[in-house]
Design an enzyme around this catalytic site. Structure first.
Site, PDB file in Angstrom:
ATOM      1  CB  SER A 192      24.632 -17.955 -17.263  1.00 23.85           C
ATOM      2  OG  SER A 192      25.745 -18.192 -16.429  1.00 23.85           O
ATOM      3  CG  ASP A 193      25.623 -11.214 -16.832  1.00 23.16           C
ATOM      4  OD1 ASP A 193      26.748 -11.337 -16.294  1.00 23.16           O
ATOM      5  OD2 ASP A 193      25.133 -10.107 -17.124  1.00 23.16           O
ATOM      6  CD1 TRP A 194      30.869 -13.785 -12.957  1.00 19.41           C
ATOM      7  CD2 TRP A 194      30.181 -13.897 -15.075  1.00 19.41           C
ATOM      8  NE1 TRP A 194      31.914 -14.247 -13.725  1.00 19.41           N
ATOM      9  CE2 TRP A 194      31.524 -14.317 -15.025  1.00 19.41           C
ATOM     10  CE3 TRP A 194      29.535 -13.918 -16.315  1.00 19.41           C
ATOM     11  CZ2 TRP A 194      32.231 -14.734 -16.157  1.00 19.41           C
ATOM     12  CZ3 TRP A 194      30.242 -14.327 -17.436  1.00 19.41           C
ATOM     13  CH2 TRP A 194      31.569 -14.725 -17.360  1.00 19.41           C
TER      14      TRP A 194
END
Ligand code: BGC
Ligand code: BGC
Length: 876
Positions: free
Chosen positions: A294-296
């Site tokens: 996932s992106d942050w």
């Protein structure tokens, strides 16, 4: 602060990773009632293919390793330990029992972020402008070497999302070009380079993260926008395949080990729980064998995101430093209580370990992490967020090697000569007057602004997580002055934009050659620079650059303009002034900026860079723009990609619109002639749709069903504050979940087939065992050759480009399909050679759900830019 539930009790909307089709927008939004774009569910999540080409050995190693793991250990691989938990921007849990250290995820696509003694390479957009596969590869390799030297496991690049739909898009420069073929080639070369150096690459952001505005709810709220959900990029199937997905397919085919899913929604389904994107397009159709991270803070659900194809949660906590996670203990629980089948967690662990082994990493020889992203101090808390375990956390390891010379070369080769009336190359000018803030240093130092979030002094790179700290930054002023002294030229510079009196007095003197440096900047949404919330507010030069250029050129009839920028700026008001004798675009050159531009200005490097985007006359002429205002009440802003495949040059060509400089354009100090186009046809046979089935979902090892085995072993080691663990707090599963809605069964909230581990039919468009789709797409159907003659007096590089017209009424006038950069001596003739694969000649058929070569007559063009198509011929 709103903390989301750890185990999701979800509305139908979020569970399916899709909105309800044709839902009416709340009338209070005062919008017309309209159908919202909808993302179809695709389940189950595809598991790894043991026979995937290029992954066989990695698969075997991963299998041997993962088969020994407990459920807790598998979960530890999938879940980050929390924001700031240790040294890197993201880290996974370790498996000490088997000697596996915590894996380090670290930005950025142009250098190792937040550390010291690293290099700052030219940004993606400048590498794209080289049109040089070799330089793309060498940069990827050097980036990999530096990351490896710092103990990084996964380098968070390269970037193909944003592709560059809107020229104002804040992060376009981290990627390469709005042309998917150029970007795809740059992606593949960068991935190969980085991974050959022993570091896992991460193709990001998948997909549709084309602007910064509204990419994250909290960030947008911080800017005062009242929204509750992120932007939805509404992309139709054909546009997805032919534009935005295309370069990611090249990365997959090049063997990329990881892919980062996006903050934004696609067709009203969040990117990291969008089963159409992750299960169907990435893993099923294109056979991606690595892991999706996932992106942050882009993860919003637990089991639902797992079922939709997410494999790693980064940085692991629900929101930074909440101490809670959608996964960690909740993923353990989901398997224990039967909400998620073991095979899905096993597949996550397999994908992560296979990527690790694929790039040549081994359990025995992992590089220790020798830096801290959070501080340059030598000593500090290892557990940064918790302030615990004070020790040496920075080794200040110098990883630069001899990369400075490569950086200098790439930026010089990526500099585009847009105009030249003969004033260049410079030859011992009598008097050089260098003007503009962009020629000089940031008075506070090259790293003064965090994540380069300011535009002070010469612009080397943009701002955001895609940056790194400069080890030094050679300014144009320094390099040009050194050269002038060596040549015996008089040299004066004024490193201010607002000094009309002094500038006029200087540049109006006899024999002045004035070089004006101007810029525009952009970056990531979490930093606002001069009112630009990541995305540029406009396409004009910053700091009144236009006025500066106009003034200088009104006082000096030999004015040369150099532009540093993340993409196009408007040159309309002055580019054709006869007093402006040359214009160069130097992109975002990195640490050797001054040396690179000096090389080009003096002809040490004969310019051969080509513009990787179009220079339009007005902002409106691009036809696409950032969505700056909410358009759906406080619900998800809706951004329809209604232009389809018509962005950048495809759009300008369709609109028959004049441009200032077209895509692919760039001059040289010599001239070239194109002749003798030849097309050779190869017999490749028919396209064979893939048929058959997968194996059933495998599991690797067993797991204990005794809840007591999962409780935090406090007698073995201390609990670290906010650290994300795979353990339960107690044998009370509901209490350990932290979820008020604990107890729903899979059937109650997961879409049909989400947990189906039986053999699944293969898609006709997929490549049975071949990552990158049906292998017949890569059959070479034609070889195209042409002769390129250097008709000038100096040696130079030429970038012949191969374009195709696919013939249909809906097809763009031309699309780029190949290019090369060729060295040609004066008077010499060399052969340009490029191939056309079936993929190059295909269109995505939304009915058949496959690539097809249409019946329309097709044409091939070869020339030095997208609008100088010197040679052409029908394909037969
Ligand atoms: C960015 C990513 C980056 C990550 C970690 C995110 O906000 O979108 O590109 O890799 O942060 O810094
Ligand atoms: C971090 C970035 C991250 C961003 C997410 C920033 O504070 O430095 O790494 O991408 O937050 O919004």
């Amino acid at each position: 602060m709103h903390i989301r539930h750890a185990l999701p009790w979800l509305s139908a909307q979020t569970v399916l990773g899709a909105s309800i089709p044709f839902a009416d927008i709340d009338s209070s939004t005062q919008l017309h009632k309209r159908a919202l774009a909808y993302s179809e569910p695709h389940y189950p999540s595809p598991w790894m293919d043991p026979k995937a080409v290029g992954w066989e050995e990695a698969y075997e190693k991963a299998k041997a390793f993962v088969s020994q793991l407990t459920l807790l250990e598998k979960v530890n691989l999938t879940t980050g330990i929390g924001w700031g938990a240790e040294q890197c921007v993201g880290q996974t849990g370790a498996i000490p029992r088997l000697g596996l250290k915590s894996m380090c995820m670290q930005d950025a696509p142009l250098g190792v972020r937040g550390t010291d003694y690293n290099s700052v390479f030219p940004a993606g957009v400048t590498v794209a402008a080289t049109f040089d596969r070799g330089l793309m590869y060498r940069r990827g390799y050097a980036l990999g070497e530096e990351a490896r030297g710092k103990g990084v496991t996964v380098l968070l690049g390269p970037v193909a999302g944003p592709l560059g739909r809107a020229p104002e898009g804040g992060r376009n420069w981290e990627g390469f070009s709005p042309d998917p073929v150029l970007t795809g080639i740059a992606m593949a070369e960068t991935v190969k380079g980085t991974q050959d150096a022993g570091v896992v690459a991460c193709a990001k952001h998948f997909v549709g993260n084309e602007q910064e505005h509204f990419r994250q709810v909290g960030e947008a709220q911080g800017y005062g926008y009242n929204i509750s959900e992120t932007l939805s990029s509404n992309i139709d199937d054909k546009t997805m395949h032919e534009m935005y997905l295309w370069p990611f397919v090249d990365a997959v085919r090049a063997g990329v080990g990881s892919v980062m899913c996006v903050y934004t929604q696609a067709n009203n389904s969040y990117g990291c729980q969008n089963s159409k994107l992750l299960n169907n397009l990435l893993k099923q159709e294109n056979g991606f064998q690595g892991f999706v991270m996932s992106d942050w803070q882009a993860q919003h659900t637990g089991v639902a995101s797992a079922a939709a194809g997410l494999d790693m949660s980064m940085p692991g906590d629900t929101v930074f430093n909440s101490g809670r996670s959608y996964w960690g203990a909740n993923l353990t629980l989901a398997v224990l209580n039967g909400t998620l089948p073991q095979w899905r967690v096993d597949d996550m662990a397999m994908r992560i370990m296979a990527a690790f082994f694929k790039v040549g990493q081994t359990i025995e020889d992992q590089e220790p992490i020798n830096f801290s992203f959070w501080t340059l101090d030598t000593y500090g808390p290892l557990h940064w967020a918790a302030g615990k375990d004070y020790q040496q956390i920075n080794g200040h390891v110098d990883v630069q090697g001899d990369h400075g010379s490569l950086i200098r070369e790439i930026a010089a080769r990526g500099t585009v000569l847009l105009k030249n009336n003969g004033s260049l190359p410079l030859n011992k000018p009598k008097f050089l007057a260098v003007i503009g803030e962009d020629a000089g240093p940031n008075p506070f130092g090259p790293n003064a602004c965090g994540d380069r979030g300011c535009d002070n002094g010469t612009l080397g790179i943009g701002w955001g997580s895609g940056t790194a700290n400069f080890p030094y930054l050679v300014t144009p002023d320094q390099a040009l002055q050194a050269r002038a002294i060596q040549d015996g030229s008089r040299y004066e510079s004024i490193l201010r934009n607002h000094a009309p009196k002094e500038i006029k007095a200087l540049v109006s003197q006899q024999d002045a050659t004035a070089i004006v440096f101007v810029n525009a900047d952009s970056g990531e949404g979490y930093i606002n620079v001069e009112g630009n919330e990541g995305d540029r507010l406009n396409l004009t030069l910053w700091k009144e650059g236009d006025a500066l250029v106009k003034n200088v050129s009104s006082w000096c009839n030999n004015t040369i303009v150099v532009i540093h920028s993340p993409g196009p700026v408007l040159l309309t008001e002055w580019y054709d002034s006869p007093n402006i004798t040359a214009i160069l675009w130097a992109g975002m050159p990195g640490q050797e900026s001054g040396n690179s531009i000096t090389d080009v200005l003096y002809g040490r490097v004969n310019p051969s860079g080509r513009s990787p985007f179009t220079w339009g006359a007005t902002r409106e002429s691009y036809g696409t723009d950032v969505l700056y205002e909410l358009n759906n009440g406080n619900d998800a802003p809706q951004q329809d990609y209604s232009e389809g495949v018509f962005i950048d040059y495809r759009h300008f060509d369709k609109a028959d619109s004049p441009v200032i400089y077209e895509f692919g354009y760039g001059l040289s100090y010599t001239t070239f002639n194109y002749s003798n186009l030849k097309i050779e046809k190869h017999e490749v046979g028919e396209y064979t749709p893939t048929t058959g089935q997968t194996e059933q979902a495998p599991t690797f090892g067993n797991f204990s069903e005794n809840v007591e085995d999962y409780v935090f072993p406090s007698e073995e080691f201390p609990y670290i504050y906010q650290f994300i663990y795979p353990y339960l707090n107690s044998t009370d599963m509901a209490a350990s979940s932290g979820d008020a809605h604990y107890g729903k069964t899979a059937e109650e909230f997961l879409p049909p087939k989400a947990n189906d581990g039986s053999a699944q039919p293969l898609l006709r468009s997929s490549g049975n065992h071949h990552p990158g789709g049906n292998p017949a797409l890569y059959d070479i159907m034609y070889t195209v050759t042409a002769d390129i003659t250097n008709t000038g007096k100096v040696a130079g590089d030429e970038v012949p480009q191969l374009y195709v017209n696919l013939g249909g009424p809906e097809d763009p006038k031309v699309v780029l399909r190949g290019f090369d950069r060729l060295r040609v001596e004066p008077g010499e003739k060399v052969q340009f050679r490029a191939v056309l694969t079936r993929r190059d000649l295909s269109s995505w058929d939304t009915e058949v759900q496959d690539w097809v070569v249409t019946e329309y007559p097709k044409k091939v063009f070869v020339g030095p830019s997208s609008r100088r198509l010197e040679l052409e011929e029908e394909l037969s």
